[in-house]
Motif scaffolding. Structure first.
Motif, PDB file in Angstrom:
ATOM      1  N   ASP A  38       0.822  -1.218   0.000  1.00  0.00           N
ATOM      2  CA  ASP A  38       0.000   0.000   0.000  1.00  0.00           C
ATOM      3  C   ASP A  38       0.858   1.272   0.000  1.00  0.00           C
ATOM      4  OD1 ASP A  38      -2.305  -1.608   0.068  1.00  0.00           O
ATOM      5  OD2 ASP A  38      -2.267  -1.670   2.267  1.00  0.00           O
ATOM      6  N   GLY A  39       1.943   1.262  -0.771  1.00  0.00           N
ATOM      7  CA  GLY A  39       2.801   2.430  -0.896  1.00  0.00           C
ATOM      8  C   GLY A  39       3.789   2.635   0.239  1.00  0.00           C
ATOM      9  N   LYS A  40       3.789   1.734   1.220  1.00  0.00           N
ATOM     10  CA  LYS A  40       4.742   1.829   2.337  1.00  0.00           C
ATOM     11  C   LYS A  40       5.782   0.721   2.215  1.00  0.00           C
ATOM     12  CE  LYS A  40       1.875   4.263   5.597  1.00  0.00           C
ATOM     13  NZ  LYS A  40       1.535   4.398   7.001  1.00  0.00           N
ATOM     14  N   ILE A  41       6.931   0.943   2.866  1.00  0.00           N
ATOM     15  CA  ILE A  41       8.058   0.014   2.798  1.00  0.00           C
ATOM     16  C   ILE A  41       8.286  -0.604   4.179  1.00  0.00           C
ATOM     17  CG2 ILE A  41      10.535  -0.209   2.327  1.00  0.00           C
ATOM     18  CD1 ILE A  41       8.804   0.447  -0.177  1.00  0.00           C
ATOM     19  N   LEU A  42       8.553  -1.893   4.206  1.00  0.00           N
ATOM     20  CA  LEU A  42       8.812  -2.623   5.448  1.00  0.00           C
ATOM     21  C   LEU A  42      10.264  -2.442   5.872  1.00  0.00           C
ATOM     22  CD1 LEU A  42       7.780  -4.664   7.585  1.00  0.00           C
ATOM     23  CD2 LEU A  42       8.535  -6.479   6.033  1.00  0.00           C
ATOM     24  N   VAL A  43      10.464  -1.977   7.104  1.00  0.00           N
ATOM     25  CA  VAL A  43      11.808  -1.864   7.669  1.00  0.00           C
ATOM     26  C   VAL A  43      11.832  -2.606   9.003  1.00  0.00           C
ATOM     27  CG1 VAL A  43      12.341   0.327   6.520  1.00  0.00           C
ATOM     28  CG2 VAL A  43      11.335   0.365   8.818  1.00  0.00           C
ATOM     29  N   SER A  44      13.023  -3.035   9.389  1.00  0.00           N
ATOM     30  CA  SER A  44      13.166  -3.741  10.664  1.00  0.00           C
ATOM     31  C   SER A  44      14.401  -3.232  11.390  1.00  0.00           C
ATOM     32  CB  SER A  44      13.271  -5.254  10.436  1.00  0.00           C
ATOM     33  OG  SER A  44      14.377  -5.565   9.622  1.00  0.00           O
ATOM     34  N   GLN A  45      14.351  -3.309  12.711  1.00  0.00           N
ATOM     35  CA  GLN A  45      15.485  -2.884  13.513  1.00  0.00           C
ATOM     36  C   GLN A  45      16.278  -4.103  13.946  1.00  0.00           C
ATOM     37  OE1 GLN A  45      14.651  -0.792  17.197  1.00  0.00           O
ATOM     38  NE2 GLN A  45      16.641   0.232  17.103  1.00  0.00           N
ATOM     39  N   ARG A  46      17.584  -4.064  13.675  1.00  0.00           N
ATOM     40  CA  ARG A  46      18.461  -5.167  14.054  1.00  0.00           C
ATOM     41  C   ARG A  46      18.591  -5.239  15.564  1.00  0.00           C
ATOM     42  NH1 ARG A  46      22.892  -6.115   9.725  1.00  0.00           N
ATOM     43  NH2 ARG A  46      22.028  -5.003   7.974  1.00  0.00           N
ATOM     44  N   SER A  47      18.767  -6.443  16.057  1.00  0.00           N
ATOM     45  CA  SER A  47      19.050  -6.644  17.478  1.00  0.00           C
ATOM     46  C   SER A  47      20.349  -5.927  17.825  1.00  0.00           C
ATOM     47  CB  SER A  47      19.180  -8.145  17.751  1.00  0.00           C
ATOM     48  OG  SER A  47      19.819  -8.376  18.970  1.00  0.00           O
ATOM     49  N   THR A 131      15.873  -9.541  14.823  1.00  0.00           N
ATOM     50  CA  THR A 131      15.298  -8.196  14.799  1.00  0.00           C
ATOM     51  C   THR A 131      14.527  -7.933  16.084  1.00  0.00           C
ATOM     52  OG1 THR A 131      13.296  -8.947  13.659  1.00  0.00           O
ATOM     53  CG2 THR A 131      15.100  -8.181  12.277  1.00  0.00           C
ATOM     54  N   ILE A 132      14.392  -6.641  16.418  1.00  0.00           N
ATOM     55  CA  ILE A 132      13.662  -6.271  17.633  1.00  0.00           C
ATOM     56  C   ILE A 132      12.461  -5.374  17.343  1.00  0.00           C
ATOM     57  CG2 ILE A 132      15.607  -6.610  19.196  1.00  0.00           C
ATOM     58  CD1 ILE A 132      16.101  -3.572  19.104  1.00  0.00           C
ATOM     59  N   GLY A 133      12.271  -5.007  16.076  1.00  0.00           N
ATOM     60  CA  GLY A 133      11.128  -4.180  15.707  1.00  0.00           C
ATOM     61  C   GLY A 133      10.929  -4.154  14.208  1.00  0.00           C
ATOM     62  N   VAL A 134       9.685  -3.966  13.794  1.00  0.00           N
ATOM     63  CA  VAL A 134       9.363  -3.813  12.368  1.00  0.00           C
ATOM     64  C   VAL A 134       8.352  -2.687  12.215  1.00  0.00           C
ATOM     65  CG1 VAL A 134       9.833  -6.202  11.677  1.00  0.00           C
ATOM     66  CG2 VAL A 134       7.553  -5.593  12.445  1.00  0.00           C
ATOM     67  N   LYS A 135       8.402  -2.008  11.084  1.00  0.00           N
ATOM     68  CA  LYS A 135       7.461  -0.917  10.791  1.00  0.00           C
ATOM     69  C   LYS A 135       7.259  -0.830   9.285  1.00  0.00           C
ATOM     70  CE  LYS A 135       8.896   2.155  14.544  1.00  0.00           C
ATOM     71  NZ  LYS A 135       7.747   2.506  15.318  1.00  0.00           N
ATOM     72  N   TRP A 136       6.062  -0.414   8.899  1.00  0.00           N
ATOM     73  CA  TRP A 136       5.790  -0.022   7.522  1.00  0.00           C
ATOM     74  C   TRP A 136       5.938   1.488   7.490  1.00  0.00           C
ATOM     75  CZ3 TRP A 136       5.346  -3.550   3.788  1.00  0.00           C
ATOM     76  CH2 TRP A 136       4.957  -4.850   4.128  1.00  0.00           C
ATOM     77  N   ILE A 137       6.813   2.016   6.649  1.00  0.00           N
ATOM     78  CA  ILE A 137       7.051   3.463   6.623  1.00  0.00           C
ATOM     79  C   ILE A 137       6.752   4.045   5.239  1.00  0.00           C
ATOM     80  CG2 ILE A 137       8.773   3.324   8.468  1.00  0.00           C
ATOM     81  CD1 ILE A 137      10.944   3.854   6.272  1.00  0.00           C
ATOM     82  N   SER A 138       6.347   5.316   5.256  1.00  0.00           N
ATOM     83  CA  SER A 138       6.111   6.039   4.000  1.00  0.00           C
ATOM     84  C   SER A 138       7.413   6.695   3.558  1.00  0.00           C
ATOM     85  CB  SER A 138       5.031   7.101   4.207  1.00  0.00           C
ATOM     86  OG  SER A 138       5.520   8.115   5.067  1.00  0.00           O
TER      87      SER A 138
END
Length: 162
Positions: A38-47, A131-138
């Motif tokens: 939906d136009g957003k990109i998946l990012v994750s935070q490394r441990s 990973t310790i977190g994930v987000k969909w970002i614009s």
């Protein structure tokens, strides 16, 4: 130097080559996935325990595994596997190579990175392997994250190809 017990050159054991392979001349090949939904990109935070760029934000990816022979579509298969292992997301089959580069990791390992644009198919993103977190970002949120080197450029290249 990498120690090897048996080195075969042109089908014959070559004793003079034993213990002579300089790993600094070898490359690890990785794929990274710019996953769009939906136009957003998946990012994750490394441990923070990660050896390479711990705590930084990144996109799913990993090494192309050694195979036992001919494997077609290894880049696509690796992308799908890494996205699933790291985030629990299933991606669609239409995976597009959008850019590539080389870099040297903090441990001195030379890397060839193949960056692919992928599209979400199924699943809820969650922090899984390393990973310790994930987000969909614009696109507007990209500058709000502390990304590992090159990752911001990978995401920007992915957004250009949407």
């Amino acid at each position: 130097m990498l120690e090897l017990d048996n080195i075969v050159v042109k089908g014959e054991y070559n004793r003079s080559m034993k213990n002579q392979i300089d790993v600094s001349k070898l490359h690890s090949v990785i794929v990274n996935a710019v996953v769009e939904k939906d136009g957003k990109i998946l990012v994750s935070q490394r441990s923070f325990e990660e050896g390479h760029e711990g705590g930084k934000w990144t996109i799913p990816g990993g090494k192309i595994d050694k195979t036992e022979g001919n494997v077609f579509n290894i880049v696509e298969k690796t992308c799908a596997r890494e996205v699933m292992e790291e985030t629990g997301i299933k991606i669609k089959d239409n995976i597009q190579l959008i850019t590539n580069n080389t870099f040297i990791r903090s441990n001195g390992q030379h890397v060839i990175a193949l960056i692919c644009l992928c599209h979400w198919e199924l699943g809820e993103a969650k922090a899984l392997e390393d990973t310790i977190g994930v987000k969909w970002i614009s696109q507007d949120e990209i500058d709000n994250f502390d990304f590992a080197p090159n990752v911001k450029g990978y995401i920007e290249e992915g957004v250009k190809n949407l």
